[in-house]
Design an enzyme around this catalytic site. Structure first.
Site, PDB file in Angstrom:
ATOM      1  N   HIS A 368       0.790  -1.242   0.000  1.00 27.85           N
ATOM      2  CA  HIS A 368       0.000   0.000   0.000  1.00 27.85           C
ATOM      3  C   HIS A 368       0.821   1.291   0.000  1.00 27.85           C
ATOM      4  O   HIS A 368       0.287   2.363  -0.276  1.00 27.85           O
ATOM      5  CB  HIS A 368      -0.928   0.000   1.215  1.00 27.85           C
ATOM      6  CG  HIS A 368      -2.261   0.617   0.969  1.00 27.85           C
ATOM      7  ND1 HIS A 368      -2.461   1.695   0.135  1.00 27.85           N
ATOM      8  CD2 HIS A 368      -3.486   0.314   1.450  1.00 27.85           C
ATOM      9  CE1 HIS A 368      -3.745   2.028   0.130  1.00 27.85           C
ATOM     10  NE2 HIS A 368      -4.380   1.204   0.914  1.00 27.85           N
ATOM     11  N   TYR A 483     -14.083   5.684   9.719  1.00 25.90           N
ATOM     12  CA  TYR A 483     -13.244   6.142   8.595  1.00 25.90           C
ATOM     13  C   TYR A 483     -13.822   5.588   7.303  1.00 25.90           C
ATOM     14  O   TYR A 483     -14.082   4.390   7.194  1.00 25.90           O
ATOM     15  CB  TYR A 483     -11.825   5.623   8.810  1.00 25.90           C
ATOM     16  CG  TYR A 483     -10.832   5.871   7.693  1.00 25.90           C
ATOM     17  CD1 TYR A 483      -9.893   6.888   7.789  1.00 25.90           C
ATOM     18  CD2 TYR A 483     -10.799   5.069   6.562  1.00 25.90           C
ATOM     19  CE1 TYR A 483      -8.952   7.108   6.782  1.00 25.90           C
ATOM     20  CE2 TYR A 483      -9.872   5.272   5.544  1.00 25.90           C
ATOM     21  CZ  TYR A 483      -8.950   6.286   5.666  1.00 25.90           C
ATOM     22  OH  TYR A 483      -8.030   6.492   4.671  1.00 25.90           O
ATOM     23  N   SER A 485     -12.632   5.824   3.281  1.00 21.63           N
ATOM     24  CA  SER A 485     -11.582   6.318   2.399  1.00 21.63           C
ATOM     25  C   SER A 485     -12.185   6.987   1.172  1.00 21.63           C
ATOM     26  O   SER A 485     -13.113   6.467   0.558  1.00 21.63           O
ATOM     27  CB  SER A 485     -10.686   5.150   1.974  1.00 21.63           C
ATOM     28  OG  SER A 485      -9.645   5.597   1.146  1.00 21.63           O
ATOM     29  N   THR A 496      -5.433  10.364  -0.397  1.00 24.15           N
ATOM     30  CA  THR A 496      -6.795  10.108   0.073  1.00 24.15           C
ATOM     31  C   THR A 496      -7.178  11.161   1.094  1.00 24.15           C
ATOM     32  O   THR A 496      -6.335  11.851   1.654  1.00 24.15           O
ATOM     33  CB  THR A 496      -6.921   8.720   0.748  1.00 24.15           C
ATOM     34  OG1 THR A 496      -6.040   8.673   1.872  1.00 24.15           O
ATOM     35  CG2 THR A 496      -6.598   7.603  -0.228  1.00 24.15           C
TER      36      THR A 496
END
Length: 657
Positions: A368, A483, A485, A496
């Site tokens: 990532h 959260y 994204s 992001t």
């Protein structure tokens, strides 16, 4: 995984009835009319929000999470920050941003944050996209599907490197902008204004800077901070089979893609070897704490494995040939295996791994730090689409390799000593203890879907997020940091932004629908639901436009740290730590190629929720740690939540618009 609109992709490729494996038609997937990076120079820069707006949005997000007394303390801290440290940090952040106009204010510190984290990659960082099966059973043959996916992957890569991919564009109204006229006008516009020309068509070009991280890249562990290695000259794949590693050449000496029947023959060689599981599978070392792995890798290099490691690092990507089969009614075991498995047939450090199992089940597990998934999703969708419409090998294709060299398929061998063997055992034990502690549950609910939401004139994403809030409230009678994204790829080097789905509106709805005394009518509940949807849409739009508060506060905090400024009061407030302890971490993808997407919880006592809403159902894969959360109970509450929401939708009238 990211919030990326379903119709964000454009393509100039059209399937042919027959495929030729010769010439440029074979080497390239696309030949764009608009130069691939045409919009890049005119993409707007990610804005730094106004300080007062960020503080206002931060307080609005804290409101449903805090009791009145705690909220008053937090507001006092924010008010003091606004007149003390805030303006000074804002000015320093703006000054640095003005000196780095080639990028965004968040890119470097965000990238640095990933590379400095010492947590293992699987579960903590690497997400999974699992691909739908081929609708033609014969094409799900292990060898056949592997070869077709690799051929299409290489065609995508070659198009990318030759800058022949069509630019990434989100079409707000595809009927008007995903057209020949748009491409003609946009291609003729000077690059420095081309993005604004696209805006006139309600078309929004997206940043493509992360695409360079897709192929030939590896995250290399180093103590304190990892680094990304890239190689654009390599011609081979790293192929894993039963824990053994192979280098398989897929490009010829001139850099051209080998013929389909040649690749068919080479992957057949790996499958036919059918070696028993490796006694010492080095791949499991990539599941370790990054400092631990860095020290072991350094020792590996010291004892004579530099060439083997270089072969792995420089590979175009990792291909994992697995042995499992999926049960459509019980997909969790295969999803678990693709997300983290036992670690023996993976190299989690590669930019991405294409996993293909015995029954043709395929997926992408990606590292990532180098990017946020937009490039991976584009690649994922393009190879799925091409292999479905126009594959290059077929059930009657005959493997044929004219190469005289044995090195085109070569076992990668390592020199091991007791320290390495002990490290492998320790890594396996550590990984096993973590994966044994992880629970994964799946919900598929057909009482709500995209069509129903469309008829009811309500945002599908807001409905799904409202379900998560209601489910947690049913389970724990409280609200927690959440959260979602959201990509900021509409800006140069955007990454992001966090969308905060837990709002005063969702809290009001959840409390109302669970209230036993003086219950509200379906019409009244529907009014509250519409209020949730409207606010959700506003927050999503703000986040996508770089007007959230999370990244801005992160940037201000980073600015204080790098300028040796003591932490301001806002960051010492327990409420700031709490809102960044994202108990519900959620991310959605919508794609016809996607069977499932998932990732691990981001905190020990949290849920990781990968979700999507399809034409006929909504689905969620929920991960959690058994000792901290009851994942099955949450999924049961989630089903109950959607049943309650469906009743409201079915017994009320949509608002007139």
């Amino acid at each position: 995984m990211l919030r990326v609109p379903r119709n964000h992709l454009t393509t100039c490729y059209r399937a042919k009835s027959t495929r030729s494996a010769s010439g440029d038609d074979y080497q390239y997937m696309q030949r764009t009319r608009i130069p691939m990076l045409h919009f890049q120079a005119s993409l707007p820069r990610l804005p730094i929000p106004k300080l007062e707006k960020t503080c206002e949005r931060y307080l609005a997000a804290q409101k449903p999470l805090l009791i009145d007394e705690a909220y008053r303390k937090t507001k006092d801290n924010v008010d003091r920050f606004m007149i003390s440290d805030g303006p000074k940090l804002q000015k320093l952040l703006q000054q640095k941003d003005s000196k780095n106009k080639h990028t965004s204010y968040i890119s470097e510190p965000w990238f640095d944050m990933y590379l400095r984290d010492r947590a293992p990659l699987p579960i903590n960082y690497n997400p999974l996209l699992m691909m739908n099966h081929d609708t033609r059973p014969a094409y799900n043959d292990h060898l056949l599907r592997t070869t077709n996916l690799v051929v299409s992957s290489l065609r995508f890569m070659k198009s990318l490197r030759a800058q022949l991919l069509e630019p990434e564009v989100f079409h707000l109204n595809p009927a008007k902008s995903d057209t020949h006229t748009f491409r003609t006008v946009a291609s003729l516009a000077p690059s420095l204004i081309s993005t604004y020309v696209a805006y006139a068509f309600k078309a929004f070009p997206l940043d493509m800077s992360q695409y360079q991280g897709l192929f030939g890249a590896t995250r290399i562990p180093e103590t304190g901070k990892d680094r990304i290695y890239r190689n654009d000259k390599s011609k081979h794949l790293l192929v894993l089979r039963n824990g053994h590693m192979y280098s398989v050449d897929v490009l010829d000496e001139a850099g051209n893609i080998e013929q389909p029947q040649t690749l068919l023959a080479r992957f057949k060689r790996v499958l036919d070897e059918n070696r028993p599981p490796a006694e010492n599978s080095l791949g499991v070392l990539t599941t370790e704490n990054r400092d631990t792995w860095a020290k072991i890798r350094y020792h590996l290099s010291e004892i004579g494995n530099e060439k083997a490691l270089r072969t792995i690092d420089s590979a175009l990507f990792c291909l994992c040939l697995d042995n499992g089969t999926i049960d459509p009614e019980q997909p969790i075991p295969m999803i678990r295996d693709f997300l983290f498995g036992n670690g023996t047939n993976r190299w989690f450090d590669k930019s991405f791994s294409l996993i293909v199992s015995k029954d043709g089940t395929a997926g992408i597990n990606f590292e990532h730090s180098w990017g946020d998934g937009v490039a991976v999703l584009r690649y994922f969708q393009e190879i799925y689409k091409e292999t479905m419409k126009s594959p290059f090998v077929h059930p009657d294709s005959v493997p044929q390799d004219d190469s005289k060299s044995d090195d085109v398929v070569k076992l990668i061998e390592f020199k091991l000593d007791d320290r390495i063997r002990d490290g492998i055992i320790d890594a396996q034990n550590h990984h096993n203890s973590v994966i044994d502690s992880l629970d994964m549950n799946y919900l598929k609910y057909d009482g709500i879907n995209k069509n129903i939401c469309k008829k009811q004139k309500i945002s599908p994403d807001s409905v799904m997020q409202l379900g998560f809030q209601l489910a947690f409230y049913k389970q724990h009678s409280k609200f927690v940091a959440t959260y979602e994204s959201c990509s900021t790829a509409a800006f140069r080097h955007g990454r992001t932004e966090t969308m905060r789905p837990c709002t005063v509106a969702t809290k009001e709805f959840c409390e109302a629908i669970e209230r036993k005394k003086n219950p509200l009518s379906p019409t009244e509940l529907r009014a509250l639901m519409d209020k949730c949807s409207a606010l959700h849409g506003q927050l999503t739009k703000e986040a996508a436009m770089g007007q959230g508060f999370d990244r801005h506060l992160f940037g201000l905090r980073h600015t204080a740290e790098t300028n040796d400024i003591p932490p301001p009061c806002i960051f010492q407030d327990p409420a700031y730590a709490a809102i960044n302890q994202n108990i519900l971490s959620t991310s959605t993808l919508s794609s016809p190629a996607l069977l499932a997407g998932c990732f691990g919880p981001v905190v020990q006592d949290g849920y990781g929720i990968g979700y999507n809403i399809q034409e006929g159902f909504l689905g969620s894969v929920v991960t959690s740690y058994k000792s901290h959360r009851d994942g099955q109970d949450f999924v049961n509450c989630l089903r109950s939540a959607y049943e309650d929401i469906a009743k409201v939708l079915n017994n009320s009238t949509p608002p007139s618009k």
